[in-house]
Design a protein around this motif. Structure first.
Motif, short mmCIF file in Angstrom:
data_model
loop_
_atom_site.label_atom_id
_atom_site.label_comp_id
_atom_site.label_asym_id
_atom_site.label_seq_id
_atom_site.Cartn_x
_atom_site.Cartn_y
_atom_site.Cartn_z
N ALA A 163 11.79 -0.35 -5.75
CA ALA A 163 10.39 -0.74 -5.98
C ALA A 163 9.48 0.48 -6.05
CB ALA A 163 9.95 -1.70 -4.86
N GLN A 164 9.78 1.51 -5.25
CA GLN A 164 8.99 2.75 -5.31
C GLN A 164 9.15 3.41 -6.68
OE1 GLN A 164 10.62 4.92 -2.01
NE2 GLN A 164 9.43 3.80 -0.47
N GLY A 165 10.37 3.37 -7.23
CA GLY A 165 10.58 3.94 -8.55
C GLY A 165 9.85 3.17 -9.64
N ILE A 166 9.81 1.82 -9.52
CA ILE A 166 9.09 1.03 -10.52
C ILE A 166 7.60 1.34 -10.48
CG2 ILE A 166 8.57 -1.32 -11.28
CD1 ILE A 166 11.22 -2.19 -10.04
N SER A 167 7.05 1.51 -9.26
CA SER A 167 5.64 1.87 -9.13
C SER A 167 5.37 3.23 -9.79
CB SER A 167 5.24 1.91 -7.66
OG SER A 167 3.91 2.36 -7.50
N CYS A 168 6.27 4.17 -9.60
CA CYS A 168 6.12 5.49 -10.25
C CYS A 168 6.17 5.35 -11.76
CB CYS A 168 7.21 6.43 -9.75
SG CYS A 168 7.27 8.03 -10.58
N GLY A 169 7.10 4.51 -12.28
CA GLY A 169 7.19 4.32 -13.72
C GLY A 169 5.94 3.71 -14.32
N ARG A 170 5.30 2.82 -13.58
CA ARG A 170 4.05 2.21 -14.08
C ARG A 170 2.96 3.26 -14.25
NH1 ARG A 170 0.07 0.16 -10.72
NH2 ARG A 170 1.60 -0.05 -9.04
N ARG A 172 0.84 -1.20 0.00
CA ARG A 172 0.00 0.00 0.00
C ARG A 172 0.87 1.26 0.00
NH1 ARG A 172 -4.89 -0.77 4.26
NH2 ARG A 172 -5.57 1.11 3.14
N ARG A 173 1.99 1.23 0.73
CA ARG A 173 2.89 2.38 0.73
C ARG A 173 3.54 2.57 -0.64
NH1 ARG A 173 5.28 0.10 5.36
NH2 ARG A 173 7.32 0.20 4.29
N LEU A 174 3.90 1.43 -1.29
CA LEU A 174 4.48 1.54 -2.62
C LEU A 174 3.50 2.17 -3.61
CD1 LEU A 174 6.32 -1.92 -2.99
CD2 LEU A 174 7.35 0.33 -2.59
N GLU A 175 2.25 1.77 -3.52
CA GLU A 175 1.24 2.33 -4.43
C GLU A 175 1.05 3.82 -4.19
OE1 GLU A 175 -1.34 1.91 -7.65
OE2 GLU A 175 0.12 0.53 -6.78
N ASP A 218 12.72 9.52 -2.22
CA ASP A 218 13.10 8.99 -0.90
C ASP A 218 14.62 8.84 -0.79
OD1 ASP A 218 12.81 8.08 1.66
OD2 ASP A 218 12.24 6.03 1.08
N PRO A 219 15.36 9.94 -0.98
CA PRO A 219 16.82 9.82 -0.91
C PRO A 219 17.27 9.59 0.53
CG PRO A 219 16.20 12.11 -1.12
CD PRO A 219 14.92 11.33 -1.24
N PRO A 220 18.37 8.89 0.73
CA PRO A 220 18.87 8.62 2.08
C PRO A 220 19.71 9.77 2.62
CG PRO A 220 20.25 7.50 0.50
CD PRO A 220 19.16 8.19 -0.29
N VAL A 221 19.95 9.71 3.94
CA VAL A 221 20.83 10.68 4.58
C VAL A 221 22.23 10.10 4.55
CG1 VAL A 221 21.33 11.95 6.69
CG2 VAL A 221 18.96 11.49 6.04
N SER A 222 23.18 10.83 4.00
CA SER A 222 24.53 10.30 3.86
C SER A 222 25.52 11.43 4.05
CB SER A 222 24.74 9.65 2.49
OG SER A 222 26.08 9.23 2.33
#
Length: 485
Positions: free
Chosen positions: A325-332, A280-283, A420-424
């Protein structure tokens, strides 16, 4: 002479009871103060009698409709200063010559020659003309002196008459003198008026003093201020248990504090325990990210049915993790909106279940899936979406496929959106122009570009479980921009 009026076509208004009569003057009796009309019309209908006689006391208004040729010739013979007979009421007196006294005020109407108007045709009803009463007064001319008129038969004919009726009533003398604008403006002391206004505002503590003394007047408001009294706005509506973290603000001024990655993990785990699963979060993330990407691509100005030959192209760079996986959902979702999507995902022996399911759905959209950087477009694309980095696995940056994909993105000269970039502590391998955070932002560095925040549907009580006092800053939107404090 009374004979001057014979032959003229007139309209006689005798009040609401008797009505309006029209006809040709056959005789005028100065002794009995009567006037007779031959071939009369009553209220537009021809009378059955050949002649009608009226008394001066019955006449409310009289208007000349047409002057006969005989009257014009007689007037020319007599000269402009000659006297003419005027029909007066019984209480008045008849006099010949211009020196007679005027009729008393509120007396019966004086019969004066008026502008020529069309003759009433037999068998048809003509509209009754506008009747204007001409009462005698102390300032009027003598009883036997005809009121001067502008002859409409010369210098313009009928159109000249109309102009005179509209604009010629005593206006010529007024227009002869020009208005003195400069002199009138000099009477206005602008400095004194503004000084008075300022002093009155100081007495009213900034409010404009109007109305009665002692009356409390409201303060002045700008065009963008609310005039209704309301509670003061609390701009810090979100508080986190950790102090000293980086803070952001929305366009309306609400403070949005950042949270650490550990608190972010606890928040997502609490949401998942209440049913907000990873799928659900991915969607939700894919919908919000694709909506932002569509706006960056031009929105309704670019994605129209008439512009199918210029469909935008988006390159998605994804890694083998949740962020990928979040990026693939956005691409769809982008592919579903007629965007050319090229998805880069390296080949791995073992994939996350979330990535496998998202890839299966993406394959139904017709988008391209490549596993080698050499298969990415050689020409610049419209937008690059970066999902290469992982929050938990920083060693991926040492992989050859990661370095090759980052180099391609930096050389493509297309703007980059990071999801959703990480902190680095290290510099970002791909410099982003925009970054999209989920739920609450992480303390991102300057290399993340402009930060946006998306709502992934976490309820307020879930925030409270991890010690976050939360009020939604999104308003009517699901994606909002954040500004660094």
């Amino acid at each position: 002479m009374a004979l001057d009026w014979v032959g003229n076509l007139v309209s006689i208004h005798c009040g609401p009871t008797l009505g309006v009569y029209q006809g040709e003057i056959s005789s005028v009796d100065q002794t009995s103060q009567t006037i007779s009309l031959r071939n009369p019309f009553h209220n537009g209908v021809k009378c059955t009698v050949p002649e009608v006689t009226f008394s001066a006391m019955d006449i409310k208004d009289l208007k000349i409709l047409e002057i006969s040729k005989n009257s014009i010739e007689v007037s020319k013979q007599n000269g402009p200063n000659s006297s003419s007979t005027t029909l007066m009421p019984h209480s008045g007196r008849k006099d010949k010559g211009g020196g007679g006294g005027g009729a008393p005020v509120n007396s019966a109407p004086v019969m004066v020659p008026n502008k020529a108007e069309p003759r009433l045709q037999e068998g048809g009803v003509s509209p009754v003309p506008h009747y204007s009463k001409s009462y005698g007064s102390s300032s009027c001319r003598g009883p036997n002196q005809a009121t001067p008129k502008k002859n409409g038969l010369k210098n313009g004919g009928h159109m000249k008459n109309k102009d005179d009726e509209c604009f010629g009533d005593g206006m010529d003398d007024v227009l002869d003198e020009d208005f003195d604008f400069e002199g009138n403006l000099a009477l206005f002391d602008k400095a004194a008026v503004f000084s008075q206004i300022e002093s009155s505002e100081r007495r009213g503590n900034g409010a404009r003093s109007r109305g009665t003394p002692g009356e409390q007047t409201p303060s002045r408001y700008r065009h963008d201020e609310n005039i209704l009294e309301a509670k003061p706005v609390v701009y810090r509506q979100i508080t986190v248990p950790q102090n000293g973290m980086k803070e952001y603000s929305t366009d309306s001024g609400l403070v949005v504090p950042s949270i650490s990655f550990e608190l972010h993990k606890r928040l997502l785990a609490a949401a998942e325990s209440h049913g907000l699963s990873l799928e659900r979060r991915l969607e939700m993330t894919g919908v919000c990210a694709s909506q932002m990407a569509l706006t960056l691509l031009g929105g309704p100005n670019r994605l129209t049915p008439k512009n199918v030959h210029q469909r935008p192209t988006v390159a998605l760079l994804c890694g083998p993790h949740v962020q990928g996986a979040q990026g693939i959902s956005c691409g769809r979702h982008l592919a579903n909106h007629e965007v050319e999507v090229v998805l880069f995902l390296p080949n791995f022996v073992k994939m996350l279940e979330a990535i496998t399911s998202e890839l299966a759905l993406f394959g139904k959209t017709g988008g391209r899936l490549v596993s080698n950087v050499k298969d990415l477009p050689e020409t610049p694309v419209d937008l690059v979406i970066n999902c290469l980095d992982s929050h938990e696995n920083g060693f991926l940056r040492d992989q050859p496929w990661y370095k090759a994909a980052a180099d391609w993105a930096n050389q493509n000269r297309a703007p980059v959106l990071s999801i959703d970039p990480p902190v680095s502590g290290q510099a970002h391998a791909v410099e982003a122009k925009w970054s999209l955070s989920l739920g609450l932002p992480l303390p991102l560095s300057e290399g993340a570009g402009r930060v946006y925040l998306c709502d992934i549907g976490i309820p307020r009580q879930v925030f409270q479980e991890v010690g976050i006092k939360y009020h939604s800053p999104f308003g009517c939107k699901f994606v909002i921009p954040l500004h660094s404090e």
